[in-house]
Enzyme design. Structure first.
Site, PDB file in Angstrom:
ATOM      1  N   SER A  32       2.725  -0.524   3.760  1.00  0.00           N
ATOM      2  CA  SER A  32       2.746  -0.226   2.330  1.00  0.00           C
ATOM      3  C   SER A  32       1.500  -0.721   1.590  1.00  0.00           C
ATOM      4  O   SER A  32       1.250  -0.290   0.469  1.00  0.00           O
ATOM      5  CB  SER A  32       3.981  -0.852   1.691  1.00  0.00           C
ATOM      6  OG  SER A  32       4.034  -2.233   1.981  1.00  0.00           O
ATOM      7  N   ASP A 323       4.493  -6.600  -7.249  1.00  0.00           N
ATOM      8  CA  ASP A 323       5.934  -6.751  -7.044  1.00  0.00           C
ATOM      9  C   ASP A 323       6.163  -7.867  -6.032  1.00  0.00           C
ATOM     10  O   ASP A 323       5.242  -8.624  -5.733  1.00  0.00           O
ATOM     11  CB  ASP A 323       6.575  -5.421  -6.624  1.00  0.00           C
ATOM     12  CG  ASP A 323       6.059  -4.932  -5.275  1.00  0.00           C
ATOM     13  OD1 ASP A 323       5.394  -5.710  -4.557  1.00  0.00           O
ATOM     14  OD2 ASP A 323       6.315  -3.762  -4.924  1.00  0.00           O
ATOM     15  N   HIS A 326       3.667  -6.910  -2.915  1.00  0.00           N
ATOM     16  CA  HIS A 326       2.375  -6.210  -2.934  1.00  0.00           C
ATOM     17  C   HIS A 326       1.413  -6.706  -4.012  1.00  0.00           C
ATOM     18  O   HIS A 326       1.856  -7.082  -5.093  1.00  0.00           O
ATOM     19  CB  HIS A 326       2.609  -4.707  -3.142  1.00  0.00           C
ATOM     20  CG  HIS A 326       3.526  -4.135  -2.113  1.00  0.00           C
ATOM     21  ND1 HIS A 326       4.840  -3.838  -2.381  1.00  0.00           N
ATOM     22  CD2 HIS A 326       3.319  -3.842  -0.816  1.00  0.00           C
ATOM     23  CE1 HIS A 326       5.413  -3.379  -1.275  1.00  0.00           C
ATOM     24  NE2 HIS A 326       4.520  -3.372  -0.307  1.00  0.00           N
TER      25      HIS A 326
END
Ligand SMILES: *[C@@H]1O[C@H](CO)[C@@H](O)[C@H](O)[C@H]1NC(C)=O
Ligand SMILES: *[C@@H]1O[C@H](CO)[C@@H](O)[C@H](O)[C@H]1NC(C)=O
Ligand SMILES: *[C@@H]1O[C@H](CO)[C@@H](O)[C@H](O)[C@H]1NC(C)=O
Length: 358
Positions: A32, A323, A326
């Protein structure tokens, strides 16, 4: 006919790229941290970011599947190399006209992905690194057919292969309720990661990759989700310790591969050290908040992910974390500046600019 047109494209490509582009294409693998929308195409995946408040600082405030308030490291890296961000592979295969689709590179990165298969148990569905390489092998076959063997090998050898993976494997091991801890000691698990990665990198080499831009694990114990597991809000020490061990194993692996595969070259980025620098000297990098996530809810905004119901901070530039896992766009930009132009101890033996122009 088709291959004639491809050759013409390649000719134009190589002509233009001596002017502005440093490499003909970027093939991006990973999780991600560099997903630019592959998971949007996975029906069952819970590792998605195609909804607000992700993308709040992206052009048009658009949630694109990037786990960020804005652009991520894949975008910044492409920009520095004079290229468009490589599009998600799954968006290219679903396009009706695939002719030349892969010539500009492709991204196989997928949120939740790991070196080991099965890191996505928490997220239900993702494209593991093994699967990403399998997808790439079909792109490889496609381009060999389009360009011819000789042209294709040149094209691959000049292209950049980005690999940003390993965090989900480590998070999976130290996560609450993990059964991996019953099966492996931490050392056995790290060894298994490195052993598996060796096979994966050699497979990429056999499929033409010669320039590898590889990224080590960050100080995973310091991301908000892991701090949240520590009553004091400090970093999770075990997760950090084993992130470091993994990086050491990865660096040895790269040295070993380099002596075995002479014409392979790599640039290793030590995310761990730079992230600790952010935490220890935030002002030097323009940060004021290094612990809490910007978007989320609860303690350190790490109890609830960045969902439409979550709140988010107005001062995104001040935060290291967007978040619970990340980095913000601001942090990703500094990472990429270092990947590209940095030096030891953050980047070695060469940086990506040096790798690109080889
Ligand atoms: C597909 O793209 C190629 C090159 O861009 C073009 O020559 C061809 O006509 C297109 N085919 C269709 C069916 O659109
Ligand atoms: C929590 O933080 C403290 C202080 O840094 C540290 O001593 C302790 O080991 C941490 N706990 C865990 C589970 O990492
Ligand atoms: C990688 O570096 C070696 C020297 O260590 C060089 O001979 C080789 O051509 C380089 N490979 C590429 C693809 O630039």
């Amino acid at each position: 006919m088709a291959s004639w047109i491809s050759l013409l494209y390649l000719f134009i490509f190589s002509f233009i790229y001596t002017e502005t582009q440093l490499v003909p294409a970027i093939f991006m693998f990973g999780d991600s941290l560099v997903d630019v929308g592959n998971n949007n195409h996975l029906k069952l995946s819970l590792a998605k970011a195609d909804f607000p408040h992700n993308g709040v600082d992206f052009p048009g405030k658009k949630p694109t599947g990037r786990f960020s308030n804005g652009r991520n490291a894949a975008d910044f890296l492409a920009e520095k190399l004079g290229l468009q961000t490589s599009p998600p592979y799954l968006s290219l295969v679903s396009a009706t006209n695939k002719s030349n689709a892969f010539l500009g590179g492709a991204s196989f990165a997928s949120g939740g992905a790991g070196i080991l298969d099965g890191t996505d148990t928490l997220f239900k569905q993702s494209i593991s690194l093994n699967k990403q390489i399998e997808y790439y092998s079909t792109v490889y076959g496609d381009l060999v057919q389009q360009l011819g063997t000789v042209e294709a090998q040149t094209y691959f050898s000049k292209s950049l292969y980005g690999i940003v993976i390993g965090s989900n494997d480590i998070l999976g091991y130290f996560g609450s309720g993990s059964t991996l801890r019953d099966k492996y000691t931490p050392q056995q698990y790290i060894d298994l990661m490195i052993f598996t990665l060796r096979g994966q990198l050699k497979r990429l080499y056999s499929l033409g990759a010669r320039k590898l831009a590889v990224v080590g694990a960050g100080a995973i114990g310091c991301c908000p989700s892991q701090r949240n597991q520590n009553q004091t809000g400090e970093c999770h020490e075990q997760a950090n310790y084993w992130s470091l061990k993994y990086n050491q194993g990865f660096i040895s692996l790269l040295q070993e591969l380099k002596s075995e595969l002479k014409d392979m070259n790599y640039s290793f980025f030590d995310t761990y050290t730079l992230l600790l620098n952010f935490i220890q000297k935030p002002a030097a990098y323009g940060f004021t908040e290094v612990k809490a996530a910007c978007c989320g809810l609860g303690n350190l905004n790490a109890k609830v992910a960045c969902l439409p119901i979550s709140s988010y901070c107005p001062n995104r530039r001040d935060h290291v974390f967007w978040d619970l896992y990340h980095p913000t766009e601001a942090a990703a930009r500094i990472f990429t500046d270092n990947i590209f132009d940095g030096s030891e101890p953050i980047v070695f033996p060469i940086n990506v600019r040096q790798l690109a122009v080889m």
